[in-house]
Design a protein around this motif. Structure first.
Motif, PDB file in Angstrom:
ATOM      1  N   ARG A   1       5.653 -19.460  -1.837  1.00 55.19           N
ATOM      2  CA  ARG A   1       5.400 -19.225  -3.168  1.00 55.19           C
ATOM      3  C   ARG A   1       6.138 -19.024  -4.459  1.00 55.19           C
ATOM      4  NH1 ARG A   1       1.554 -20.609   0.204  1.00 55.19           N
ATOM      5  NH2 ARG A   1      -0.259 -19.994   0.448  1.00 55.19           N
ATOM      6  N   PHE A   2       6.364 -19.558  -5.442  1.00 56.53           N
ATOM      7  CA  PHE A   2       7.486 -19.541  -6.356  1.00 56.53           C
ATOM      8  C   PHE A   2       8.781 -18.829  -5.714  1.00 56.53           C
ATOM      9  CE2 PHE A   2       9.874 -17.425 -10.283  1.00 56.53           C
ATOM     10  CZ  PHE A   2       9.058 -17.933 -10.760  1.00 56.53           C
ATOM     11  N   SER A   3       9.035 -19.483  -4.700  1.00 55.42           N
ATOM     12  CA  SER A   3      10.312 -19.409  -3.471  1.00 55.42           C
ATOM     13  C   SER A   3      11.519 -19.785  -3.724  1.00 55.42           C
ATOM     14  CB  SER A   3      10.244 -19.573  -2.350  1.00 55.42           C
ATOM     15  OG  SER A   3      10.704 -20.024  -1.089  1.00 55.42           O
TER      16      SER A   3
ATOM     17  N   THR B   1      -3.470 -16.132   0.029  1.00 56.12           N
ATOM     18  CA  THR B   1      -2.223 -16.286   0.560  1.00 56.12           C
ATOM     19  C   THR B   1      -1.116 -14.976   0.220  1.00 56.12           C
ATOM     20  OG1 THR B   1      -2.711 -18.027   1.447  1.00 56.12           O
ATOM     21  CG2 THR B   1       0.377 -16.756   1.768  1.00 56.12           C
ATOM     22  N   THR B   2      -0.870 -14.934  -0.970  1.00 55.37           N
ATOM     23  CA  THR B   2       0.342 -13.432  -1.520  1.00 55.37           C
ATOM     24  C   THR B   2      -0.708 -12.624  -1.391  1.00 55.37           C
ATOM     25  OG1 THR B   2       0.931 -15.268  -2.596  1.00 55.37           O
ATOM     26  CG2 THR B   2       0.989 -12.814  -3.606  1.00 55.37           C
ATOM     27  N   THR B   3      -2.576 -12.252  -1.707  1.00 51.49           N
ATOM     28  CA  THR B   3      -2.793 -10.822  -1.605  1.00 51.49           C
ATOM     29  C   THR B   3      -2.897 -10.246  -0.214  1.00 51.49           C
ATOM     30  OG1 THR B   3      -4.013 -11.251  -3.774  1.00 51.49           O
ATOM     31  CG2 THR B   3      -4.540  -9.614  -2.371  1.00 51.49           C
ATOM     32  N   SER B   4      -2.800 -11.223   0.670  1.00 54.56           N
ATOM     33  CA  SER B   4      -3.567 -10.601   2.051  1.00 54.56           C
ATOM     34  C   SER B   4      -2.038 -10.613   2.919  1.00 54.56           C
ATOM     35  CB  SER B   4      -4.576 -12.009   2.928  1.00 54.56           C
ATOM     36  OG  SER B   4      -3.681 -13.076   2.812  1.00 54.56           O
ATOM     37  N   SER B   5      -1.332 -11.305   2.097  1.00 57.01           N
ATOM     38  CA  SER B   5       0.185 -10.721   2.552  1.00 57.01           C
ATOM     39  C   SER B   5       1.023  -9.932   2.429  1.00 57.01           C
ATOM     40  CB  SER B   5       1.268 -11.680   2.178  1.00 57.01           C
ATOM     41  OG  SER B   5       0.578 -13.503   2.738  1.00 57.01           O
ATOM     42  N   ILE B   6       0.525  -9.480   0.971  1.00 52.57           N
ATOM     43  CA  ILE B   6       1.112  -8.075  -0.119  1.00 52.57           C
ATOM     44  C   ILE B   6       0.386  -7.007   1.388  1.00 52.57           C
ATOM     45  CG2 ILE B   6       1.052  -6.396  -1.556  1.00 52.57           C
ATOM     46  CD1 ILE B   6       1.334  -9.234  -3.682  1.00 52.57           C
TER      47      ILE B   6
END
Length: 449
Positions: free
Chosen positions: A308-310, A123-128
């Motif tokens: 995500r570490f929000s 999720t983090t990689t695709s969002s970035i």
């Protein structure tokens, strides 16, 4: 299947993070969208506010009457039981019924497709990556498994020629995709209820990697047994992040690429795991031809993902962070980031285990990762799609933990117990309905400051 001929799209399990992204997409391109979910949530509320009709009772009489036509596509989540009345209604009448992954495969087949695979970091990689491509002016649509803070949505852009998707290994879903550029962030054992063995999971990732015809377009970490372009932090690799320092709670670093050194990139997501996610996104965007200055600007403006570490509260006296982590490796990553940012300060971790099978398969890993925190509140296991397993309980998991400052906490007593803790750093962790409690925890803590 021709999506242009579809008028209505009906979702069974519309409130899931991946399903809701598809619902937003079909609503945006002009389809009539409605659906069912088991329980109301923040996500379903947002979908309803956007004009999508949703009900929460498994009742065929609640399906809108204008969906009883041939040009209706039904999309379901694998978590739906075979006894589900609405699923059986559509199935018995031979409607076009597809899994979410199959529909993503259809949408992306005629686009230039970026696929992000891995047991952690998708999720983090695709969002970035979606953010970089969108900010650079690419004609992109990114379907992501989290709410991206920059857009308050799990759908980025409305492009027709480029897509970014999470390549989900659950139920071998990622084998439906047609990736032109892809990455694999990690290959830890998970979903053993589906695969049985870690060897079977690895074989599935190899099959996914083989779908990328040009191996110069497949990006991997150095430890993975795949043929692709290696990315690493402070190690020799084709794409290398180095000269890493922390300035004003952000990473500043350089990236060595095959053609240049990108200097002084600024990135606000904490934790070395997120730095690797960012590096993967940079490598894929660079390979696509995104200009260096566009990449640098977008990396610096990326605000993160909900859960995500929000950061919920960030003051000198009190910090409250919420994270979706539900695997020991992910919990370790949260712990590393917290210790790096707040050395020497007491940390309370509130953890809700997700799935009986996952708790059973990784009990020792969970016990070890949770024991690293100073204080632990352990909630009951969130069952999701599963029935209870004999002997697999939070009490059993608690007994494996070496941390002496630990306890089982019921949902109804959680707020009061968090309030009574003297920890200045509080982290809620888990993929179940603990996320629905975050607003009330935040409100309570704000009143104590």
């Amino acid at each position: 299947m021709n999506l242009n001929q579809i008028q209505n799209v009906y979702f069974i399990g519309i409130g899931g993070i991946g399903m809701s992204a598809l619902a937003r997409y079909f609503k945006y391109i002009g389809k009539q969208v409605s659906g069912y979910d088991k329980t109301p949530s923040i996500l379903t509320n947002e979908l309803i506010e956007s004009g999508i009709d949703i009900h929460f009772e498994d009742n065929i009489n609640l399906i809108p009457s204008d969906y009883y036509v041939e040009n209706t596509l039904v999309i379901f989540t694998p978590a739906v039981p075979k006894s589900h009345a609405e699923w059986n209604y559509f199935s018995e009448r031979q409607y076009v019924i597809k899994k979410r992954a199959e529909v993503l495969g259809i949408i992306t087949k005629d686009t230039f497709c970026f696929a992000v695979a891995g047991t952690h970091g998708k999720t983090t990689t695709s969002s970035i990556l979606g953010h970089i491509l969108y900010e650079s002016g690419a004609d992109v649509t990114a379907f992501v498994g989290g709410i991206v803070e920059n857009y308050n949505s799990n759908l980025i852009g409305n492009g027709k020629t480029v897509t970014v998707v999470e390549a989900d290994e659950f139920d071998r879903s990622f084998l439906h995709l047609h990736p032109d550029i892809a990455c694999v962030t990690s290959m830890d054992a998970d979903h053993l209820d589906i695969y049985g063995t870690s060897e079977a999971i690895e074989a599935s990732f190899v099959e996914f990697a083989d779908k990328v015809e040009n191996k110069n377009n497949l990006f991997i970490t150095k430890e993975l047994p795949l043929d692709g372009v290696q990315c690493a932090i402070n190690e020799e690799a084709v794409y290398k992040a180095f000269n890493i320092r922390i300035e004003n709670a952000s990473y500043v670093f350089d990236v060595q690429t095959p053609t240049e050194t990108m200097k002084d990139l600024r990135f606000g997501l904490p934790g070395k795991h997120n730095l690797m996610n960012g590096l993967m996104a940079i490598a894929m965007a660079k390979t696509f031809g995104t200009p260096t200055d566009s990449i640098a600007k977008a990396i610096g403006s990326f605000n993160g993902i909900r859960r995500r570490f929000s950061y919920q509260i960030k003051t000198d006296q009190l910090v409250y962070i919420d994270d979706y982590a539900h695997h020991p490796t992910e919990i370790n990553a949260v712990h590393q980031a917290v210790r790096e940012l707040y050395p020497g300060r007491k940390v309370l971790a509130v953890f809700q285990p997700h799935l009986f099978s996952r708790t059973k398969d990784f009990a020792d890993g969970f016990a070890e990762s949770l024991s690293a925190f100073d204080e632990v509140f352990l909630m009951d296991i969130y069952p999701a799609r599963e029935l209870p397993m004999e002997g697999v309980t939070s009490e059993w998991l608690l007994g494996k933990m070496t941390n002496s400052n630990k306890r089982i906490v019921a949902k109804e007593e959680l707020l009061a117990l968090i309030k009574s803790s003297d920890a200045p750093i509080i982290v809620t962790i888990g993929a179940g309905d603990i996320g629905e409690m975050v607003p009330s925890i935040k409100k309570m803590l704000n009143e104590t400051i």
